[in-house]
Motif scaffolding. Structure first.
Motif, PDB file in Angstrom:
ATOM      1  N   PRO A 124       0.926  -1.295   0.043  1.00  0.00           N
ATOM      2  CA  PRO A 124      -0.046   0.222  -0.072  1.00  0.00           C
ATOM      3  C   PRO A 124       0.899   1.473   0.053  1.00  0.00           C
ATOM      4  O   PRO A 124       1.913   1.326   0.731  1.00  0.00           O
ATOM      5  CB  PRO A 124      -0.868   0.081   1.331  1.00  0.00           C
ATOM      6  CG  PRO A 124      -0.869  -1.541   1.581  1.00  0.00           C
ATOM      7  CD  PRO A 124       0.657  -2.297   1.084  1.00  0.00           C
ATOM      8  N   LEU A 125       0.429   2.219  -0.673  1.00  0.00           N
ATOM      9  CA  LEU A 125       1.188   3.159  -1.031  1.00  0.00           C
ATOM     10  C   LEU A 125       0.740   4.639  -0.155  1.00  0.00           C
ATOM     11  O   LEU A 125      -0.455   4.984  -0.180  1.00  0.00           O
ATOM     12  CB  LEU A 125       1.203   3.980  -2.395  1.00  0.00           C
ATOM     13  CG  LEU A 125       2.183   5.117  -2.733  1.00  0.00           C
ATOM     14  CD1 LEU A 125       3.781   4.549  -2.518  1.00  0.00           C
ATOM     15  CD2 LEU A 125       1.972   5.483  -4.059  1.00  0.00           C
ATOM     16  N   PRO A 126       1.154   4.909   1.115  1.00  0.00           N
ATOM     17  CA  PRO A 126       0.814   5.896   1.948  1.00  0.00           C
ATOM     18  C   PRO A 126       0.481   7.593   1.114  1.00  0.00           C
ATOM     19  O   PRO A 126       1.311   7.631   0.139  1.00  0.00           O
ATOM     20  CB  PRO A 126       1.757   6.219   2.843  1.00  0.00           C
ATOM     21  CG  PRO A 126       3.043   5.503   2.342  1.00  0.00           C
ATOM     22  CD  PRO A 126       2.653   4.537   1.290  1.00  0.00           C
ATOM     23  N   VAL A 127      -0.457   8.162   1.491  1.00  0.00           N
ATOM     24  CA  VAL A 127      -0.719   9.302   0.783  1.00  0.00           C
ATOM     25  C   VAL A 127       0.543  10.367   0.951  1.00  0.00           C
ATOM     26  O   VAL A 127       0.928  11.090  -0.165  1.00  0.00           O
ATOM     27  CB  VAL A 127      -1.876  10.263   1.652  1.00  0.00           C
ATOM     28  CG1 VAL A 127      -2.271  11.419   0.743  1.00  0.00           C
ATOM     29  CG2 VAL A 127      -3.159   9.363   1.613  1.00  0.00           C
ATOM     30  N   SER A 128       1.288  10.087   1.674  1.00  0.00           N
ATOM     31  CA  SER A 128       2.573  10.947   1.935  1.00  0.00           C
ATOM     32  C   SER A 128       3.532  10.804   0.812  1.00  0.00           C
ATOM     33  O   SER A 128       4.344  11.632   0.587  1.00  0.00           O
ATOM     34  CB  SER A 128       3.218  10.914   3.223  1.00  0.00           C
ATOM     35  OG  SER A 128       3.454   9.544   3.572  1.00  0.00           O
ATOM     36  N   LYS A 129       3.559   9.780   0.144  1.00  0.00           N
ATOM     37  CA  LYS A 129       4.451   9.404  -0.766  1.00  0.00           C
ATOM     38  C   LYS A 129       3.918   9.469  -2.159  1.00  0.00           C
ATOM     39  O   LYS A 129       4.443   9.063  -3.308  1.00  0.00           O
ATOM     40  CB  LYS A 129       4.754   7.847  -0.822  1.00  0.00           C
ATOM     41  CG  LYS A 129       5.777   7.664   0.558  1.00  0.00           C
ATOM     42  CD  LYS A 129       6.369   6.506   0.805  1.00  0.00           C
ATOM     43  CE  LYS A 129       7.289   6.159   1.807  1.00  0.00           C
ATOM     44  NZ  LYS A 129       7.717   4.788   2.150  1.00  0.00           N
ATOM     45  N   ARG A 130       2.376  10.090  -2.273  1.00  0.00           N
ATOM     46  CA  ARG A 130       1.793  10.044  -3.636  1.00  0.00           C
ATOM     47  C   ARG A 130       2.059  11.427  -4.125  1.00  0.00           C
ATOM     48  O   ARG A 130       1.983  12.623  -3.584  1.00  0.00           O
ATOM     49  CB  ARG A 130       0.480  10.025  -3.450  1.00  0.00           C
ATOM     50  CG  ARG A 130       0.187   8.534  -2.805  1.00  0.00           C
ATOM     51  CD  ARG A 130      -1.405   8.291  -2.926  1.00  0.00           C
ATOM     52  NE  ARG A 130      -1.622   7.263  -1.833  1.00  0.00           N
ATOM     53  CZ  ARG A 130      -2.947   6.770  -1.725  1.00  0.00           C
ATOM     54  NH1 ARG A 130      -4.184   7.649  -2.455  1.00  0.00           N
ATOM     55  NH2 ARG A 130      -3.342   5.828  -0.895  1.00  0.00           N
ATOM     56  N   GLY A 131       2.402  11.669  -5.502  1.00  0.00           N
ATOM     57  CA  GLY A 131       2.924  12.791  -6.100  1.00  0.00           C
ATOM     58  C   GLY A 131       1.744  13.443  -7.418  1.00  0.00           C
ATOM     59  O   GLY A 131       1.951  14.271  -7.810  1.00  0.00           O
ATOM     60  N   TRP A 132       0.727  12.594  -7.430  1.00  0.00           N
ATOM     61  CA  TRP A 132      -0.107  12.882  -8.639  1.00  0.00           C
ATOM     62  C   TRP A 132      -1.406  13.561  -8.251  1.00  0.00           C
ATOM     63  O   TRP A 132      -2.010  13.583  -7.083  1.00  0.00           O
ATOM     64  CB  TRP A 132      -0.515  11.586  -9.312  1.00  0.00           C
ATOM     65  CG  TRP A 132       0.574  11.067 -10.348  1.00  0.00           C
ATOM     66  CD1 TRP A 132       1.853  11.049 -10.141  1.00  0.00           C
ATOM     67  CD2 TRP A 132       0.289  10.196 -11.399  1.00  0.00           C
ATOM     68  NE1 TRP A 132       2.442  10.235 -11.119  1.00  0.00           N
ATOM     69  CE2 TRP A 132       1.646   9.716 -11.859  1.00  0.00           C
ATOM     70  CE3 TRP A 132      -0.830   9.458 -11.748  1.00  0.00           C
ATOM     71  CZ2 TRP A 132       1.826   8.705 -12.997  1.00  0.00           C
ATOM     72  CZ3 TRP A 132      -0.592   8.645 -12.993  1.00  0.00           C
ATOM     73  CH2 TRP A 132       0.543   8.346 -13.656  1.00  0.00           C
ATOM     74  N   GLY A 133      -1.777  14.465  -9.086  1.00  0.00           N
ATOM     75  CA  GLY A 133      -3.124  15.161  -8.889  1.00  0.00           C
ATOM     76  C   GLY A 133      -3.812  15.197 -10.030  1.00  0.00           C
ATOM     77  O   GLY A 133      -3.631  14.154 -10.982  1.00  0.00           O
TER      78      GLY A 133
END
Length: 493
Positions: A32-41
């Motif tokens: 699972p990828l935490p929100v803190s490591k997500r870079g897309w909008g």
């Protein structure tokens, strides 16, 4: 089974830790990828769809719809926009759980098919993608070949497996470029898409301006004929309208199934929905509008409607426009090839043996097999009717979408136990029968038989345009019926 104690609305991905995952189900790429490591909008999602639409094949498809179905132009536009709305609704549904939990498509499939049962459909999805990855790599290489020819001449005429030396050089350049882009990671892929999407629109507007200047008022006369429509489609205007909608939905079907591979990188569900809105019905309408005007201009200038962007650019007597347009259509085709045909098999192969195969290793395996397929495309594979084979595999996959969505929304009521997605414990929520949900797999097989029949049974050929949607509905219905006939208590957190 244990009673379900999960909340109806799941916790943020950062708090959904995976405890003691089984190595056969877990690695860093599948975690699972935490929100803190997500870079897309929203902008990145918009460009995923823009690149899908803007490929060489996407342009040809959009232009062909206006001249092949006999409908007036406004009806064609309406059908195209409607297809964009349908696809937007489909991806909003399947993308939502991946945004919430940060999991890719291969892991999401475990909830409905079992922690081991998900391997079969994800592998089939990977096979379909590998075939199209090789084919699209070849198509992207034609833009580079056009560029090289414009700058240095055609080179030797002798061919090997159907391609001249310029073709093989171009093909190798594209293949290496795609592998390098994938190895750099999803952040680089997102940046690449963000540049490629707007760049193609700029080049298309410039190309339209050049053709408009050369065609003059004859452009509007030709567009008027297209908008009038010939009305000669067999089955009448309703059948033509339905065929256009079905064709466009089928065009996006491959990305729809594994859309979670991309929505997991988006920070919020709202950003995903906004990107889908701008990238599908809005971008699709704009691109189709430009394709119509440019194609109509080529009919005025050359006496025939050119629907291949490479042919159009080749006939424009401007070396700089040829160079820029060739590079731009190259990056657009590469962009969607990486998104639709590289990422899915990479994750699918990783899902087979996570402890041994990472997504990067899966990508390298994909690239190696696809290089052979693309290299043989002109001289061999294209000649034996491989499209029917790939269409059959696509039809097999259609019910998978329906099963995944129905399981999440109708059976599990949007509740998931993330740790159990990575557990082989018999007490796990998704263990079922030795890791296989036999009821879901039965629904998958039965619905797939119907989908495949629309490809091969002449009596069902009229449903071919909607085979994917009908297969997805059949899979969803069968899965819900089987689950309720033999109810199984939801598992606990």
């Amino acid at each position: 089974m244990k009673p379900d104690t999960t909340a109806r609305e799941p916790l943020p991905a950062e708090s959904l830790d995976v405890h003691d995952p089984d190595p056969s189900l877990y690695n860093d790429d599948l975690a699972p990828l935490p929100v803190s490591k997500r870079g897309w909008g929203a902008f990145e999602i918009f460009n995923v769809w823009s690149n899908d639409i803007q490929s060489l094949f996407g342009y040809t498809l959009a232009a062909t719809l206006f001249i092949s179905y006999g409908l007036n132009g406004w009806s064609v536009f309406a059908a195209i926009v409607l297809s964009g709305v349908i696809v937007m609704a489909l991806v909003n549904l399947v993308g939502r759980p991946s945004v919430r939990y940060g999991i890719p498509f291969a892991v999401m499939a475990r909830a409905s098919l079992g922690v081991h049962g998900s391997q079969f459909p994800t592998l089939v999805r990977g096979v379909v993608a590998i075939f199209w990855f090789g084919a699209q790599t070849y198509l992207a290489s034609t833009a580079i070949a056009l560029l090289i020819t414009a700058l240095f001449g055609p080179g030797p005429e002798a061919t090997f497996l159907g391609m001249p030396l310029v073709g093989w050089v171009s093909y190798t350049i594209v293949a290496v470029f795609q592998v390098a882009l994938f190895i750099r990671g999803i952040a680089w892929i997102g940046t690449f898409l963000n540049w490629a999407g707007p760049a193609v629109y700029v080049v298309m507007f410039v190309l339209l301006a050049v053709i408009w200047a050369q065609a003059g008022n004859g452009l509007f006369a030709e567009i008027g004929e297209v908008f009038a429509g010939s009305g000669d489609y067999e089955g009448g205007p309703v059948a033509a309208f339905s065929a256009i909608v079905g064709t466009m939905v089928a065009y996006f079907a491959a990305v729809v199934i594994n859309y979670g591979d991309f929505s997991r990188f988006v920070r919020t569900e709202k950003a995903m929905r906004r990107g889908n809105l701008l990238g599908l019905p809005v971008s699709l309408a704009l691109f189709s509008f430009l394709a119509l005007f440019i194609t109509a201009g080529t009919a005025v200038l050359h006496g025939e409607a050119l629907t291949n962007p490479a042919d159009i650019v080749e006939r424009v007597d401007n070396i700089w426009l040829t160079v820029v347009a060739s590079l731009t259509f190259f990056v657009a085709t590469v962009g969607i090839n990486v998104v639709a045909n590289f990422v899915p098999p990479a994750y699918g192969l990783a899902n087979l043996a996570p402890s041994k195969i990472s997504a990067r290793t899966g990508g390298l395996i994909t690239a190696a097999i696809a290089f052979v397929i693309g290299g043989l495309w002109v001289g061999f594979i294209e000649q034996i009717g491989i499209a029917a084979f790939v269409d059959t595999l696509g039809a097999v996959l259609a019910p998978l979408y329906g099963i995944i969505v129905a399981d999440y929304y109708l059976i599990r009521r949007r509740r998931m136990v993330v740790s159990d997605l990575y557990s082989t414990s018999p007490d796990g929520a998704y263990h079922y029968t030795r890791g296989w949900n036999l009821r879901a797999l039965t629904a998958f097989v039965l619905a797939s038989v119907f989908s495949v029949a629309t490809v091969w049974v002449p009596a069902l050929s009229g449903l071919a345009g909607f085979a994917w949607l009908l297969g997805a509905l059949a899979g969803a219905a069968a899965h819900v019926v089987f689950a309720r006939l033999a109810p199984r208590a939801p598992a606990a957190a």
